[in-house]
Design a protein around this motif. Structure first.
Motif, PDB file in Angstrom:
ATOM      1  N   ASP A 384       0.746  -0.907   0.103  1.00 48.49           N
ATOM      2  CA  ASP A 384      -0.142  -0.145  -0.151  1.00 48.49           C
ATOM      3  C   ASP A 384       1.022   1.284   0.051  1.00 48.49           C
ATOM      4  O   ASP A 384       1.636   0.991   0.621  1.00 48.49           O
ATOM      5  CB  ASP A 384      -1.423   0.573   1.081  1.00 48.49           C
ATOM      6  N   GLY A 385       0.366   2.415  -1.444  1.00 46.96           N
ATOM      7  CA  GLY A 385       1.290   3.149  -1.116  1.00 46.96           C
ATOM      8  C   GLY A 385       2.527   2.855  -1.673  1.00 46.96           C
ATOM      9  O   GLY A 385       3.871   4.500  -1.840  1.00 46.96           O
ATOM     10  N   LEU A 386       3.293   2.378  -2.198  1.00 51.89           N
ATOM     11  CA  LEU A 386       4.316   2.904  -2.163  1.00 51.89           C
ATOM     12  C   LEU A 386       4.672   3.148  -3.633  1.00 51.89           C
ATOM     13  O   LEU A 386       5.712   3.614  -3.726  1.00 51.89           O
ATOM     14  CB  LEU A 386       5.035   0.387  -2.827  1.00 51.89           C
ATOM     15  N   ALA A 387       4.149   2.825  -5.021  1.00 52.24           N
ATOM     16  CA  ALA A 387       4.450   3.427  -5.739  1.00 52.24           C
ATOM     17  C   ALA A 387       4.281   5.663  -5.471  1.00 52.24           C
ATOM     18  O   ALA A 387       4.896   6.266  -6.302  1.00 52.24           O
ATOM     19  CB  ALA A 387       2.820   3.183  -7.026  1.00 52.24           C
ATOM     20  N   GLU A 388       3.633   5.764  -4.674  1.00 54.95           N
ATOM     21  CA  GLU A 388       3.254   6.825  -3.869  1.00 54.95           C
ATOM     22  C   GLU A 388       4.576   7.532  -3.251  1.00 54.95           C
ATOM     23  O   GLU A 388       5.357   8.345  -4.070  1.00 54.95           O
ATOM     24  CB  GLU A 388       1.770   7.113  -3.437  1.00 54.95           C
ATOM     25  N   GLU A 404      16.074   1.609  -2.694  1.00 51.38           N
ATOM     26  CA  GLU A 404      15.244   0.693  -0.358  1.00 51.38           C
ATOM     27  C   GLU A 404      13.502   0.403  -0.819  1.00 51.38           C
ATOM     28  O   GLU A 404      13.489  -0.655  -0.174  1.00 51.38           O
ATOM     29  CB  GLU A 404      16.168   1.778   0.080  1.00 51.38           C
ATOM     30  N   GLU A 405      13.157   1.662  -1.099  1.00 55.40           N
ATOM     31  CA  GLU A 405      11.417   1.025  -0.961  1.00 55.40           C
ATOM     32  C   GLU A 405      11.358  -0.037  -1.670  1.00 55.40           C
ATOM     33  O   GLU A 405      10.453  -0.774  -1.313  1.00 55.40           O
ATOM     34  CB  GLU A 405      10.402   1.920  -0.857  1.00 55.40           C
ATOM     35  N   ILE A 406      11.759   0.034  -3.161  1.00 54.14           N
ATOM     36  CA  ILE A 406      11.043  -1.298  -3.671  1.00 54.14           C
ATOM     37  C   ILE A 406      11.970  -2.019  -3.134  1.00 54.14           C
ATOM     38  O   ILE A 406      11.580  -3.331  -2.845  1.00 54.14           O
ATOM     39  CB  ILE A 406      11.860  -0.558  -5.256  1.00 54.14           C
ATOM     40  N   TRP A 407      13.415  -2.425  -2.424  1.00 57.59           N
ATOM     41  CA  TRP A 407      13.578  -3.697  -2.332  1.00 57.59           C
ATOM     42  C   TRP A 407      13.420  -4.018  -1.517  1.00 57.59           C
ATOM     43  O   TRP A 407      13.249  -5.082  -1.296  1.00 57.59           O
ATOM     44  CB  TRP A 407      15.690  -3.088  -2.360  1.00 57.59           C
ATOM     45  N   LEU A 408      12.645  -3.092  -0.249  1.00 62.54           N
ATOM     46  CA  LEU A 408      11.838  -3.941   0.649  1.00 62.54           C
ATOM     47  C   LEU A 408      11.243  -5.333   0.196  1.00 62.54           C
ATOM     48  O   LEU A 408      11.065  -5.634   0.847  1.00 62.54           O
ATOM     49  CB  LEU A 408      12.281  -2.924   1.725  1.00 62.54           C
ATOM     50  N   VAL A 448       4.840  -5.495  -9.758  1.00 64.96           N
ATOM     51  CA  VAL A 448       4.545  -4.589  -9.282  1.00 64.96           C
ATOM     52  C   VAL A 448       6.373  -4.045  -9.190  1.00 64.96           C
ATOM     53  O   VAL A 448       6.548  -2.498  -9.666  1.00 64.96           O
ATOM     54  CB  VAL A 448       3.756  -4.310  -8.372  1.00 64.96           C
ATOM     55  N   VAL A 449       7.071  -5.028  -8.522  1.00 64.22           N
ATOM     56  CA  VAL A 449       8.643  -4.495  -8.383  1.00 64.22           C
ATOM     57  C   VAL A 449       9.203  -4.266  -9.607  1.00 64.22           C
ATOM     58  O   VAL A 449       9.785  -3.035  -9.706  1.00 64.22           O
ATOM     59  CB  VAL A 449       9.556  -5.460  -7.372  1.00 64.22           C
ATOM     60  N   THR A 450       9.318  -4.924 -10.557  1.00 59.40           N
ATOM     61  CA  THR A 450       9.719  -4.740 -11.401  1.00 59.40           C
ATOM     62  C   THR A 450       9.170  -3.642 -12.333  1.00 59.40           C
ATOM     63  O   THR A 450      10.180  -2.753 -13.299  1.00 59.40           O
ATOM     64  CB  THR A 450       9.452  -6.152 -12.299  1.00 59.40           C
ATOM     65  N   VAL A 451       8.112  -3.065 -12.687  1.00 55.66           N
ATOM     66  CA  VAL A 451       7.304  -2.035 -12.941  1.00 55.66           C
ATOM     67  C   VAL A 451       8.317  -0.373 -12.512  1.00 55.66           C
ATOM     68  O   VAL A 451       8.433   0.118 -13.150  1.00 55.66           O
ATOM     69  CB  VAL A 451       6.177  -1.470 -12.626  1.00 55.66           C
ATOM     70  N   LEU A 452       8.236  -0.732 -11.164  1.00 52.66           N
ATOM     71  CA  LEU A 452       9.342  -0.145 -10.148  1.00 52.66           C
ATOM     72  C   LEU A 452      10.943  -0.207 -10.325  1.00 52.66           C
ATOM     73  O   LEU A 452      11.135   1.386 -10.070  1.00 52.66           O
ATOM     74  CB  LEU A 452       8.823   0.434  -8.962  1.00 52.66           C
ATOM     75  N   LEU A 453      11.186  -1.099 -10.515  1.00 51.98           N
ATOM     76  CA  LEU A 453      12.936  -1.166 -10.803  1.00 51.98           C
ATOM     77  C   LEU A 453      12.739  -0.626 -12.198  1.00 51.98           C
ATOM     78  O   LEU A 453      14.461  -0.470 -12.587  1.00 51.98           O
ATOM     79  CB  LEU A 453      12.647  -2.773 -10.881  1.00 51.98           C
ATOM     80  N   HIS A 454      12.090  -0.884 -13.506  1.00 53.96           N
ATOM     81  CA  HIS A 454      12.303  -0.276 -14.189  1.00 53.96           C
ATOM     82  C   HIS A 454      13.622   0.750 -14.768  1.00 53.96           C
ATOM     83  O   HIS A 454      13.885   0.285 -16.020  1.00 53.96           O
ATOM     84  CB  HIS A 454      11.301  -0.410 -15.039  1.00 53.96           C
ATOM     85  N   PRO A 455      13.308   1.842 -13.969  1.00 55.69           N
ATOM     86  CA  PRO A 455      14.327   2.987 -14.666  1.00 55.69           C
ATOM     87  C   PRO A 455      16.264   2.356 -14.622  1.00 55.69           C
ATOM     88  O   PRO A 455      16.856   2.727 -14.729  1.00 55.69           O
ATOM     89  CB  PRO A 455      13.201   4.074 -13.803  1.00 55.69           C
ATOM     90  N   TRP A 456      15.761   1.198 -13.356  1.00 55.87           N
ATOM     91  CA  TRP A 456      16.832   0.969 -12.471  1.00 55.87           C
ATOM     92  C   TRP A 456      17.814  -0.032 -13.574  1.00 55.87           C
ATOM     93  O   TRP A 456      19.000   0.099 -14.364  1.00 55.87           O
ATOM     94  CB  TRP A 456      17.297   0.732 -11.104  1.00 55.87           C
ATOM     95  N   ILE A 457      17.084  -0.937 -13.332  1.00 58.47           N
ATOM     96  CA  ILE A 457      17.822  -1.908 -14.385  1.00 58.47           C
ATOM     97  C   ILE A 457      16.591  -2.462 -15.888  1.00 58.47           C
ATOM     98  O   ILE A 457      15.804  -2.960 -15.435  1.00 58.47           O
ATOM     99  CB  ILE A 457      17.449  -3.492 -13.787  1.00 58.47           C
ATOM    100  N   PRO A 458      16.305  -0.925 -16.680  1.00 59.00           N
ATOM    101  CA  PRO A 458      14.915  -1.517 -17.706  1.00 59.00           C
ATOM    102  C   PRO A 458      15.604  -3.012 -18.521  1.00 59.00           C
ATOM    103  O   PRO A 458      14.416  -3.345 -18.967  1.00 59.00           O
ATOM    104  CB  PRO A 458      16.611  -0.207 -18.538  1.00 59.00           C
ATOM    105  N   ALA A 474       4.548   1.694 -17.315  1.00 58.04           N
ATOM    106  CA  ALA A 474       3.753   2.582 -16.712  1.00 58.04           C
ATOM    107  C   ALA A 474       3.625   2.288 -15.343  1.00 58.04           C
ATOM    108  O   ALA A 474       2.951   1.744 -15.042  1.00 58.04           O
ATOM    109  CB  ALA A 474       1.955   3.721 -17.556  1.00 58.04           C
ATOM    110  N   MET A 475       4.095   4.137 -14.586  1.00 64.91           N
ATOM    111  CA  MET A 475       3.733   4.233 -13.056  1.00 64.91           C
ATOM    112  C   MET A 475       2.213   4.228 -13.013  1.00 64.91           C
ATOM    113  O   MET A 475       1.222   3.429 -11.834  1.00 64.91           O
ATOM    114  CB  MET A 475       3.527   5.149 -12.131  1.00 64.91           C
ATOM    115  N   ALA A 476       0.852   3.839 -13.664  1.00 66.10           N
ATOM    116  CA  ALA A 476      -0.701   3.720 -13.415  1.00 66.10           C
ATOM    117  C   ALA A 476      -0.247   2.308 -13.030  1.00 66.10           C
ATOM    118  O   ALA A 476      -1.603   1.709 -12.252  1.00 66.10           O
ATOM    119  CB  ALA A 476      -1.718   4.281 -14.543  1.00 66.10           C
ATOM    120  N   GLY A 477       0.370   1.709 -14.043  1.00 68.02           N
ATOM    121  CA  GLY A 477      -0.267  -0.521 -13.314  1.00 68.02           C
ATOM    122  C   GLY A 477       0.796  -0.722 -11.731  1.00 68.02           C
ATOM    123  O   GLY A 477       1.165  -1.504 -12.150  1.00 68.02           O
ATOM    124  N   ALA A 478       1.634   0.400 -11.481  1.00 68.40           N
ATOM    125  CA  ALA A 478       2.328   0.007 -10.819  1.00 68.40           C
ATOM    126  C   ALA A 478       1.914  -0.005  -9.327  1.00 68.40           C
ATOM    127  O   ALA A 478       2.537  -0.264  -8.589  1.00 68.40           O
ATOM    128  CB  ALA A 478       4.087   0.920 -11.068  1.00 68.40           C
TER     129      ALA A 478
END
Length: 504
Positions: A384-388, A404-408, A448-458, A474-478
Motif C-alpha cells: 500500500d502506498g509504495l508507488a506514491e 531501498e523502498e522497492i527492495w524492501l 509491481v516491483v519490476t515496473v518500479l525497478l524499470h528505471p534502474w534495470i531497464p 507505466a506508473m499507473a500499473g505499479a
C-alpha cells in the motif's frame, strides 16, 4: 507536464570513466521514471570541448584541440547507449549553433550592463580552468580536486560583474529553498554567496580554442560560461526544424558533482539573471565515487572502466550497483569486490532467484496459467502506498532511498515464499485455493516491483515483464492488482552467477 534533466557536459581531455557513467545513469533513472509518469521528458548530455584543459591535453598528445575533441567526444557519445541511457540529445560545445547562441546570450549580458574590462591576478588551476580563492586552496598551494600546485596568473580580461547580483542571488535562495539539494550543498552555495561575491573573468585573452567574443575578437569566452549555456542553447537546435525552448526551459533538474558546485549554484543562476532568462528549478549535487580515498579522476589515474564492468556483468548490474551502494548525494567508496558481492546477494539471489522460482512454480503447478483469484490481503498491505512513495522520493532525486523502498518489497516477497511454502501446499489435499492465491499474489508482486525497478534495470525489467505477458511500465500499473498477469513463460536467469576465469 514537461520534465527536463541534464548531466554536466564532460571534458574531452581524456576518455570517459565510471564517474561520468554515474551521473549519466542517475539522470537516466530520473528521465525513465518521469516517462513512466506520462510526462513530456527531455534528457540532455554531451561534451565540453573548449578551454585550456582541452588545449593542454591536445598539445601533450601532439594533436590539435579539434582532433582531440572529435576523438573523445565520440567516446562519450558511445558511453550513453552502452549504459542503456535514453538521452534525447548529445550536445558538443564546438557545434557552430551552440557557439552562435552563446555569443547572443553573452552579448545580452554585456548590453544589460554586467560586463567590464579589467585585470585579474590570482592562483589558477589549469585542469579546473578556474581561479581559486583563499578557502579553495589546500596545503602546499594546491588544488583540492587535482592536488596539483596552482599557477599565479595575471590577465587582462572582460569580467562578469557577479558582485552586482549578490542581493538578487541571496533573495532567490531565500525564496527557493529547494533550488539546491541536498541541504548541505545548498548551505555551501549560500555561504559562498554571503561571503561576498567578486567579479569573475568572462573572457580569456591568451587562448584561441574557445567561443570568440563578438565585441572583441582578440578574446574567447572563459570555458565555464560557454559550457554552462549548453543547457539552454541545446533546446534551440536539438530537434531539426523545431525550437524546444518554450516547451522545456527552465530545466527541471541539473545533476552535477560537488566539484562544480560554485559554477552551477552561483555563477549559473547569476548569469541567467543578467541575461533576463528564467532560472532552473533544481540543481542536485551528488558526491564522489571514491577509490583509494580519492575522487575518481583521469589525472589521478584511479579510474574504473565502465565498459569492462558492463562487458562482464551487463549495464543493468552497473546501474543498480552505483545507485544502490553509494547513497545518491553523498561520497561513497566503490570497488570490484563490493560490486560482485552486491551483484551476487541482491541481483542474483534476492531478485533473480525470486523471479526464476516464482515463474517455475506457476509452470510446474498450473502449467503456466496464473490462477484468476484474489490476492493475499496480508501481502497487499505491505505494498500500500509504495508507488506514491517512490514518486515522492524520485521527485526529490532521492534515487537510493527510492530503490531501498522497492527492495524492501523484493525481500518481503522472498519471505512470503518461505512463509507460504507453495511446494508444501501443492502436496496437501484441499489446499488448491490457497496455492492459487499464493501463486497469483507472488506473480503480481513480482510484476509491481519490476515496473518500479524499470528505471534502474531497464533491460532485465523488460525481459521479465515480457515473460509475465505485461510489458507496460507505466506508473499507473505499479500498484498491486492493477494488471495481474494471466500466463507466464519461462526465462533464463536474469542475473546469472558470475564464474571468474580459472587461473592459468
Amino acid at each position: 507536464m514537461s520534465f527536463y534533466i541534464t548531466t554536466p557536459i564532460y571534458y574531452v581531455n581524456a576518455a570517459p570513466h565510471l564517474g561520468h557513467a554515474y551521473t549519466t545513469i542517475a539522470a537516466d533513472v530520473m528521465a525513465r521514471h518521469h516517462r513512466q509518469r506520462g510526462e513530456d521528458v527531455f534528457f540532455l548530455t554531451g561534451t565540453d570541448e573548449h578551454g585550456e584543459p582541452v588545449a593542454d591535453a591536445a598539445k601533450a598528445a601532439g594533436v590539435t584541440p579539434r582532433e582531440l575533441a572529435d576523438k573523445n567526444a565520440e567516446r562519450f557519445r558511445a558511453l550513453a547507449p552502452v549504459l542503456d541511457a535514453t538521452n534525447d540529445y548529445f550536445i558538443r560545445t564546438s557545434d557552430p549553433r551552440h557557439v552562435k547562441a552563446v555569443q547572443d546570450v553573452l552579448q545580452k549580458v554585456k548590453d544589460n550592463g554586467y560586463v567590464e574590462l579589467g585585470v585579474y591576478e590570482g592562483p589558477f588551476c589549469p585542469r579546473c580552468a578556474d581561479f581559486k580563492v583563499e578557502n579553495e586552496i589546500v596545503e602546499g598551494n594546491r588544488c583540492p580536486i587535482h592536488l596539483i600546485e596552482l599557477e599565479w596568473r595575471q590577465e587582462e580580461n572582460y569580467f562578469f560583474q557577479l558582485s552586482k547580483l549578490q542581493d538578487r542571488l541571496e533573495a532567490f535562495y531565500q525564496e527557493h529553498p529547494d533550488f539546491v539539494a541536498p541541504a548541505s550543498r545548498r548551505n555551501e552555495a549560500l555561504s559562498f554567496i554571503r561571503g561576498g561575491l567578486q567579479d569573475v573573468s568572462l573572457t580569456r585573452g591568451k587562448l584561441t580554442w574557445g567561443v570568440p567574443v563578438p565585441w572583441d575578437d582578440s578574446h574567447v569566452f572563459y570555458v565555464w560560461f560557454d559550457a554552462l549555456l549548453n543547457y539552454y542553447t541545446a533546446l534551440g537546435f536539438a530537434r531539426e526544424g523545431e525550437d524546444l525552448t518554450d516547451r522545456f526551459w527552465p530545466a527541471t533538474y541539473h545533476f552535477i558533482a560537488k566539484d562544480i558546485l560554485k559554477f552551477h549554484c552561483v555563477f549559473w543562476p547569476a548569469l541567467l539573471m543578467a541575461a533576463d532568462l528564467p532560472l532552473p528549478q533544481h540543481v542536485f549535487v551528488h558526491g564522489y565515487l571514491l577509490m583509494d580515498g580519492h575522487k575518481m579522476s583521469k589525472s589521478l589515474g584511479n579510474v574504473l572502466d565502465p565498459f569492462a564492468v558492463i562487458e562482464t556483468f551487463g549495464s543493468d548490474a552497473l546501474r543498480f550497483y552505483l545507485l544502490r551502494d553509494v547513497s545518491f548525494g553523498q561520497d561513497g567508496s566503490v570497488s570490484a569486490l563490493d560490486f560482485e558481492q552486491r551483484y551476487e546477494s541482491e541481483l542474483a539471489n534476492d531478485y533473480g532467484n525470486l523471479a526464476s522460482r516464482t515463474i517455475k512454480m506457476v509452470l510446474r503447478y498450473r502449467d503456466g496459467a496464473v490462477p484468476a483469484t484474489g490476492l493475499d490481503p496480508a501481502l497487499a498491505a505491505d505494498f500500500d502506498g509504495l508507488a506514491e512513495r517512490v514518486c515522492e522520493l524520485l521527485g526529490r532525486a532521492e534515487l537510493t532511498t527510492a530503490l531501498e523502498e522497492i527492495w524492501l518489497r523484493v525481500r518481503r516477497l522472498n519471505r512470503y515464499v518461505e512463509e507460504q511454502a507453495p511446494w508444501k501446499l501443492a502436496k496437501e489435499e484441499g489446499r488448491e485455493a490457497d496455492l492459487d492465491r499464493v501463486l497469483t499474489t507472488l506473480i503480481e508482486g513480482l510484476r509491481v516491483v519490476t515496473v518500479l525497478l524499470h528505471p534502474w534495470i531497464p533491460g532485465r525489467a523488460a525481459t521479465l515483464l515480457d515473460a509475465l505477458g505485461t510489458p507496460d511500465v507505466a506508473m499507473a500499473g505499479a500498484t498491486l492488482g492493477a494488471c495481474v498477469p494471466t500466463a507466464v513463460a519461462d526465462i533464463a536467469p536474469l542475473f546469472p552467477k558470475h564464474q571468474p576465469p580459472e587461473a592459468a
